[in-house]
Write an enzyme that holds these catalytic residues in place. Structure first.
Site, PDB file in Angstrom:
ATOM      1  N   HIS A  88       0.865   5.040   1.485  1.00 50.68           N
ATOM      2  CA  HIS A  88       0.338   5.942   2.428  1.00 50.68           C
ATOM      3  C   HIS A  88       0.268   7.434   1.582  1.00 50.68           C
ATOM      4  CE1 HIS A  88       0.677   3.738   6.244  1.00 50.68           C
ATOM      5  NE2 HIS A  88       1.389   3.184   5.354  1.00 50.68           N
TER       6      HIS A  88
ATOM      7  N   HIS B 175       0.875  -1.195   0.198  1.00 50.30           N
ATOM      8  CA  HIS B 175       0.131   0.048   0.010  1.00 50.30           C
ATOM      9  C   HIS B 175       0.669   1.190   0.055  1.00 50.30           C
ATOM     10  CE1 HIS B 175       0.792  -1.373   3.998  1.00 50.30           C
ATOM     11  NE2 HIS B 175       0.845   0.105   4.399  1.00 50.30           N
TER      12      HIS B 175
HETATM   13  P1  5GP Z   1       2.180  -0.230   7.333  1.00 50.49           P
HETATM   14  O1  5GP Z   1       2.453   0.037   8.951  1.00 50.49           O
HETATM   15  O2  5GP Z   1       1.948  -1.300   6.956  1.00 50.49           O
HETATM   16  O3  5GP Z   1       2.773   0.884   6.715  1.00 50.49           O
HETATM   17  O4  5GP Z   1       0.718   0.643   7.296  1.00 50.49           O
HETATM   18  C1  5GP Z   1      -0.568  -0.215   7.810  1.00 50.49           C
HETATM   19  C2  5GP Z   1      -1.421   1.076   8.127  1.00 50.49           C
HETATM   20  O5  5GP Z   1      -2.647   0.423   8.008  1.00 50.49           O
HETATM   21  C3  5GP Z   1      -1.291   1.796   9.365  1.00 50.49           C
HETATM   22  O6  5GP Z   1      -1.207   2.944   9.385  1.00 50.49           O
HETATM   23  C4  5GP Z   1      -2.719   1.288  10.383  1.00 50.49           C
HETATM   24  O7  5GP Z   1      -3.087   2.295  10.978  1.00 50.49           O
HETATM   25  C5  5GP Z   1      -3.642   0.833   9.036  1.00 50.49           C
HETATM   26  N1  5GP Z   1      -4.461   0.056   9.277  1.00 50.49           N
HETATM   27  C6  5GP Z   1      -4.402  -1.445  10.089  1.00 50.49           C
HETATM   28  N2  5GP Z   1      -5.453  -1.888  10.005  1.00 50.49           N
HETATM   29  C7  5GP Z   1      -6.491  -1.232   9.684  1.00 50.49           C
HETATM   30  C8  5GP Z   1      -7.741  -1.421   9.446  1.00 50.49           C
HETATM   31  O8  5GP Z   1      -8.517  -2.324   9.811  1.00 50.49           O
HETATM   32  N3  5GP Z   1      -8.576  -0.451   8.835  1.00 50.49           N
HETATM   33  C9  5GP Z   1      -8.117   0.895   8.210  1.00 50.49           C
HETATM   34  N4  5GP Z   1      -8.789   1.737   7.794  1.00 50.49           N
HETATM   35  N5  5GP Z   1      -6.669   0.714   8.378  1.00 50.49           N
HETATM   36  C10 5GP Z   1      -5.850   0.035   9.316  1.00 50.49           C
END
Ligand code: 5GP
Ligand code: ZN
Length: 143
Positions: free
Chosen positions: A100, A98
């Site tokens: 951000h 993903h």
């Molecule tokens: P990463 O840490 O992998 O770069 O980003 C994952 C993101 O997904 C985090 O910022 C976290 O807040 C978000 N996230 C995790 N679980 C969920 C969820 O169930 N729903 C939504 N909308 N965001 C989520």
């Protein structure tokens, strides 16, 4: 394995969806760095930036550019970060690739890490090491 983003893409889990088409889906991050913090994901599961096929990555990038414009304008942001965390030490917590989109404001905090400097000759050595892998991967890049 259970994947929270696959569940969102398949509508098995709820999310505040901003946009979707056949290939991607954009929704609000549940724990925003700033309000309006958005995630853009491919609907198909790929673990990270290196494992998603080029043509699918292109679609995610195109959608991210489109949605980033809407997020910036609607939030009256002064700028934004596009971030992709890959691997544990980089802060990846969901292993479904993903981007951000993080709206940023002039009055904001500073996200810059503490910077290092290269010692004498070290910059060339690091570059040589990376260049050796760049040439190894040339065929993959040229597809
Ligand atoms: P990463 O840490 O992998 O770069 O980003 C994952 C993101 O997904 C985090 O910022 C976290 O807040 C978000 N996230 C995790 N679980 C969920 C969820 O169930 N729903 C939504 N909308 N965001 C989520
Ligand atoms: Zn997934």
């Amino acid at each position: 394995m259970e994947c929270v983003f696959c569940n969102i893409a398949e509508k098995k889990a709820e999310a505040e969806i901003l946009f979707e088409d056949d290939n991607i889906i954009a929704f609000l991050d549940i724990q925003p760095v700033n309000y309006g913090h958005t995630l853009v994901i491919p609907k198909k599961h790929h673990d990270n930036f290196l494992t998603i096929p080029k043509d699918e990555l292109q679609k995610v990038i195109n959608a991210t550019q489109y949605i980033a414009g809407a997020v910036k304008r609607s939030m009256n942001a002064d700028g934004f970060n596009i971030v992709s965390n890959n691997g544990d030490p980089a802060g990846q917590s969901v292993y479904h690739f993903h981007f951000h989109i993080i709206p940023r404001f002039n009055s904001d905090f500073n996200l810059k890490p503490k910077l290092k400097s290269y010692g004498e000759g070290a910059m060339r050595e690091y570059a040589d090491e990376i260049r050796s892998f760049v040439s190894k991967y040339k065929d993959i890049y040229n597809g």
